[in-house]
Design a protein around this motif. Sequence first.
Motif, PDB file in Angstrom:
ATOM      1  N   TYR A 125      30.579  -6.463  77.553  1.00  0.00           N
ATOM      2  CA  TYR A 125      30.301  -5.297  76.699  1.00  0.00           C
ATOM      3  C   TYR A 125      31.643  -4.732  76.273  1.00  0.00           C
ATOM      4  O   TYR A 125      32.588  -4.710  77.068  1.00  0.00           O
ATOM      5  N   TYR A 126      31.727  -4.262  75.017  1.00  0.00           N
ATOM      6  CA  TYR A 126      33.003  -3.835  74.458  1.00  0.00           C
ATOM      7  C   TYR A 126      32.926  -2.437  73.865  1.00  0.00           C
ATOM      8  O   TYR A 126      31.874  -2.014  73.366  1.00  0.00           O
ATOM      9  N   GLY A 127      34.066  -1.776  73.864  1.00  0.00           N
ATOM     10  CA  GLY A 127      34.159  -0.515  73.150  1.00  0.00           C
ATOM     11  C   GLY A 127      34.126  -0.773  71.649  1.00  0.00           C
ATOM     12  O   GLY A 127      34.525  -1.859  71.177  1.00  0.00           O
ATOM     13  N   ASP A 128      33.684   0.207  70.899  1.00  0.00           N
ATOM     14  CA  ASP A 128      33.527   0.041  69.453  1.00  0.00           C
ATOM     15  C   ASP A 128      34.835  -0.328  68.768  1.00  0.00           C
ATOM     16  O   ASP A 128      34.852  -1.112  67.815  1.00  0.00           O
ATOM     17  N   SER A 129      35.935   0.214  69.248  1.00  0.00           N
ATOM     18  CA  SER A 129      37.215   0.015  68.562  1.00  0.00           C
ATOM     19  C   SER A 129      37.781  -1.394  68.734  1.00  0.00           C
ATOM     20  O   SER A 129      38.690  -1.786  67.992  1.00  0.00           O
ATOM     21  N   VAL A 130      37.250  -2.164  69.688  1.00  0.00           N
ATOM     22  CA  VAL A 130      37.785  -3.509  69.929  1.00  0.00           C
ATOM     23  C   VAL A 130      36.748  -4.604  69.723  1.00  0.00           C
ATOM     24  O   VAL A 130      37.086  -5.794  69.778  1.00  0.00           O
TER      25      VAL A 130
ATOM     26  N   ASP B   2      46.204  -0.065  68.781  1.00  0.00           N
ATOM     27  CA  ASP B   2      45.914  -0.690  70.077  1.00  0.00           C
ATOM     28  C   ASP B   2      47.049  -0.449  71.081  1.00  0.00           C
ATOM     29  O   ASP B   2      46.921  -0.806  72.254  1.00  0.00           O
ATOM     30  N   THR B   3      48.132   0.147  70.626  1.00  0.00           N
ATOM     31  CA  THR B   3      49.253   0.435  71.516  1.00  0.00           C
ATOM     32  C   THR B   3      48.826   1.387  72.626  1.00  0.00           C
ATOM     33  O   THR B   3      48.290   2.469  72.358  1.00  0.00           O
ATOM     34  N   ALA B   4      49.035   0.954  73.869  1.00  0.00           N
ATOM     35  CA  ALA B   4      48.595   1.733  75.033  1.00  0.00           C
ATOM     36  C   ALA B   4      49.027   1.018  76.302  1.00  0.00           C
ATOM     37  O   ALA B   4      49.468  -0.134  76.256  1.00  0.00           O
TER      38      ALA B   4
ATOM     39  N   GLN C 239      45.110   3.549  77.864  1.00  0.00           N
ATOM     40  CA  GLN C 239      45.489   4.933  77.656  1.00  0.00           C
ATOM     41  C   GLN C 239      46.724   4.991  76.765  1.00  0.00           C
ATOM     42  O   GLN C 239      47.779   4.472  77.130  1.00  0.00           O
ATOM     43  N   ALA C 240      46.551   5.603  75.605  1.00  0.00           N
ATOM     44  CA  ALA C 240      47.651   5.806  74.676  1.00  0.00           C
ATOM     45  C   ALA C 240      48.323   7.140  74.984  1.00  0.00           C
ATOM     46  O   ALA C 240      47.706   8.028  75.577  1.00  0.00           O
ATOM     47  N   PRO C 241      49.581   7.298  74.575  1.00  0.00           N
ATOM     48  CA  PRO C 241      50.295   8.556  74.851  1.00  0.00           C
ATOM     49  C   PRO C 241      49.545   9.755  74.293  1.00  0.00           C
ATOM     50  O   PRO C 241      49.127   9.750  73.129  1.00  0.00           O
ATOM     51  N   GLY C 242      49.356  10.760  75.139  1.00  0.00           N
ATOM     52  CA  GLY C 242      48.705  11.983  74.711  1.00  0.00           C
ATOM     53  C   GLY C 242      47.198  11.890  74.572  1.00  0.00           C
ATOM     54  O   GLY C 242      46.561  12.841  74.121  1.00  0.00           O
ATOM     55  N   LYS C 243      46.624  10.757  74.962  1.00  0.00           N
ATOM     56  CA  LYS C 243      45.181  10.578  74.833  1.00  0.00           C
ATOM     57  C   LYS C 243      44.552  10.301  76.188  1.00  0.00           C
ATOM     58  O   LYS C 243      45.235   9.906  77.140  1.00  0.00           O
TER      59      LYS C 243
END
Length: 124
Positions: A59-64, A90-92, A39-43
């Motif tokens: 299984y992976y998320g598309d962004s990683v 990737d900061t979260a 979870q990133a700030p504000g997201k």
Amino acid sequence: QVQLVESGGGLVQAGGSLRLSCAASGRAFSRYHMAWFRQAPGKEREFVARISWNDGRTYYGDSVEGRFTISRDNAKNTVYLQMDSLKPEDTAVYYCAARYMGLLKTTEADYPYWGQGTQVSVSS
């Protein structure tokens, strides 16, 4: 029931690597599907990766996909997230989550057990 404690977060430069660990206590860790969310700030909280309890399917998320690797060591009651080629986005706060057997899921609501989270910050 299982209790989860994450570790391994920190500050790293873009392109670098980190390995997160999630230590589980309680009974029958090997029978839990394990997952990482972030979870990133504000997201909203975002699915990152999961690994099944029985055959180790991942299984992976598309962004990683292609940059992160989830693994588990049932003898140590630990699940890992190897993060390579890190990007500032990737900061979260990264959370470990567990779900007892059943169907594999990627939705936050389907995981009843959570750790407290560990901060990952990637500088550009």
